[in-house]
Enzyme design. Structure first.
Site, PDB file in Angstrom:
ATOM      1  N   GLN A 197      44.452 -16.298 -52.779  1.00 55.10           N
ATOM      2  CA  GLN A 197      44.573 -16.779 -54.165  1.00 55.10           C
ATOM      3  C   GLN A 197      46.042 -16.897 -54.589  1.00 55.10           C
ATOM      4  OE1 GLN A 197      42.530 -14.345 -53.109  1.00 55.10           O
ATOM      5  NE2 GLN A 197      40.712 -14.162 -54.367  1.00 55.10           N
ATOM      6  N   ASP A 238      40.411  -6.137 -62.685  1.00 56.10           N
ATOM      7  CA  ASP A 238      38.986  -6.493 -62.741  1.00 56.10           C
ATOM      8  C   ASP A 238      38.168  -5.458 -63.500  1.00 56.10           C
ATOM      9  OD1 ASP A 238      40.056  -8.030 -60.265  1.00 56.10           O
ATOM     10  OD2 ASP A 238      38.208  -9.014 -60.907  1.00 56.10           O
ATOM     11  N   LYS A 249      42.460  -6.958 -57.141  1.00 55.81           N
ATOM     12  CA  LYS A 249      42.347  -7.555 -55.812  1.00 55.81           C
ATOM     13  C   LYS A 249      42.876  -6.628 -54.721  1.00 55.81           C
ATOM     14  CE  LYS A 249      40.778 -10.576 -54.939  1.00 55.81           C
ATOM     15  NZ  LYS A 249      39.362 -10.536 -54.476  1.00 55.81           N
TER      16      LYS A 249
HETATM   17  O1  MRU Z   1      38.208 -12.266 -56.239  1.00 55.78           O
HETATM   18  P1  MRU Z   1      38.911 -12.856 -57.414  1.00 55.78           P
HETATM   19  O2  MRU Z   1      39.773 -14.025 -57.062  1.00 55.78           O
HETATM   20  O3  MRU Z   1      37.971 -13.143 -58.552  1.00 55.78           O
HETATM   21  O4  MRU Z   1      39.876 -11.699 -57.887  1.00 55.78           O
HETATM   22  C1  MRU Z   1      40.723 -11.909 -58.982  1.00 55.78           C
HETATM   23  C2  MRU Z   1      41.602 -10.759 -59.269  1.00 55.78           C
HETATM   24  O5  MRU Z   1      41.581  -9.749 -58.616  1.00 55.78           O
HETATM   25  C3  MRU Z   1      42.462 -10.891 -60.485  1.00 55.78           C
HETATM   26  O6  MRU Z   1      43.663 -10.215 -60.316  1.00 55.78           O
HETATM   27  C4  MRU Z   1      41.718 -10.278 -61.678  1.00 55.78           C
HETATM   28  O7  MRU Z   1      40.420 -10.782 -61.759  1.00 55.78           O
HETATM   29  C5  MRU Z   1      42.410 -10.530 -62.937  1.00 55.78           C
HETATM   30  S1  MRU Z   1      42.343 -12.203 -63.423  1.00 55.78           S
HETATM   31  C6  MRU Z   1      43.142 -12.365 -64.897  1.00 55.78           C
END
Ligand code: MRU
Length: 348
Positions: A197, A238, A249
């Site tokens: 990402q 999250d 993440k």
């Molecule tokens: O697996 P993902 O791409 O949904 O994980 C996203 C993350 O870990 C972001 O850092 C988190 O959701 C914060 S988004 C503002």
């Protein structure tokens, strides 16, 4: 500005984040089940964005229910809620938004048609509020950043940008606000194995706005810090427990450890809807495990020989003591002081 979720002509438009940066495609969602699928497959991803998407998913589910009996309507809506809840376990924003939608359904006095209309309005409110929340996070974060040097190099992990929210972003919201105020020299983006990402999405957002960005692989962060290349780390979240333990993440935890070792401030930027006030600490945060192909396969290429086992946790939990501060829409809190933020939560 990038908006990953748009409500238009009675359907939801999602930027397909699995195809960026090579292809900009928009997917049109009409049914609650399709929204659940889009969340599971990460067409839409990032904690606040999946909250917004799930809220619209609830409305789509509500409008599919053909009955004038309120009890039957509510029990069918619970089924749509359960399907959406089963998509991704870690980001609490998803459960928060679905909870708000169910609460609206139960508390609205009126016909089924009136409840359906109120559900649409609630989803739109959740959506609008998230955008305002991110802008507030950006501004509070700007004030919390180190005062020197004048132009900072900020390291971020994964994508906590406009794509991961209603727009503007949380960690990348802080970056955007710093950029607008002339306080940013450059962003360092961890590529963020296994789904990349950082390399694909954070860079894409930065390039759209002319923000200078350097990609490093995740295992280069300590070396860059030792070389004096990083002034602050800002990441998203999250799910945050009441004591400040923060799920984000996979790889965030090791980043926090190396930041501490190099005396570099480590900030978490997140809306209060990411705080799980039911959890006293991070040990009970459910960690999503994803398919091993995310590790062993890049495109058509298989990286590993047969007979190998895999473990693919998508998130880790950073202990509160490694976090300098948590930046929210209501201000900047020390990780142990989140309870005082609760009374100030926006009411949808
Ligand atoms: O697996 P993902 O791409 O949904 O994980 C996203 C993350 O870990 C972001 O850092 C988190 O959701 C914060 S988004 C503002």
């Amino acid at each position: 500005m990038v908006y990953p979720v748009i409500w238009r002509n009675n359907s939801v438009l999602l930027i397909d984040q699995t195809r960026l940066p090579s292809e900009y495609t928009v997917v049109e969602i009409h049914r609650s089940e399709d929204m659940a699928q889009a969340i599971t497959t990460m067409i839409v991803r990032g904690a606040p964005a999946i909250g917004v998407a799930a809220a619209y998913g609830m409305y789509l589910g509500a409008r599919e229910i053909e009955t004038s009996d309120n009890q039957e309507f509510l029990s069918k809506l619970e089924k749509a809620a359960n399907l959406l809840r089963s998509t991704r376990p870690t980001a609490v924003n998803l459960f928060w938004a679905i909870g708000k939608m169910m609460q609206t359904a139960y508390e609205t006095v009126g016909t089924v048609a009136e409840i359906q209309q109120t559900l649409l309005e609630t989803a739109q409110k959740i959506h609008e509020e998230d955008l305002q929340t991110c802008q507030a996070i950006g501004d509070h974060g700007l004030a919390a950043l180190p005062k020197t040097p004048e132009k900072l190099i900020i390291l971020t992990h994964c994508n906590a940008g406009a794509l991961a929210t209603a727009g503007y972003g949380t960690a990348l919201g802080v970056v955007r606000s710093a950029w607008k105020e002339g306080r940013l020299a450059r962003v360092f983006a961890d590529e963020t194995r296994p789904r990349l990402q950082g390399a694909k999405l954070t860079t894409w957002e930065c390039v759209q706005e002319g923000i200078p960005v350097t990609v490093i692989t995740d295992n280069m962060a300590a070396h860059c810090m030792k070389q004096g290349l990083i002034d602050a780390v800002v990441v998203g979240a999250d799910r945050i427990a009441v004591n400040g333990d923060t799920a984000n993440k996979i790889g965030t935890y090791s980043l926090a450890i190396v930041a501490k070792a190099h005396n570099i401030p480590f900030f978490v930027a997140a809306p209060l809807s990411t705080v799980d006030f039911q959890l006293v600490n991070g040990t009970q945060i459910p960690i999503e495990e994803r398919h091993p192909a995310e590790i062993y396969q890049i495109g058509e290429t298989i990286l590993t020989p047969p007979g190998v086992e895999f473990y693919n946790p998508a998130f880790d939990v950073t202990p509160a003591e490694l976090i300098t501060a948590i930046i929210t829409e209501n201000g900047v809190f020390s990780p142990g002081d989140l309870l005082s933020a609760r009374g100030k939560m926006a009411m949808v």
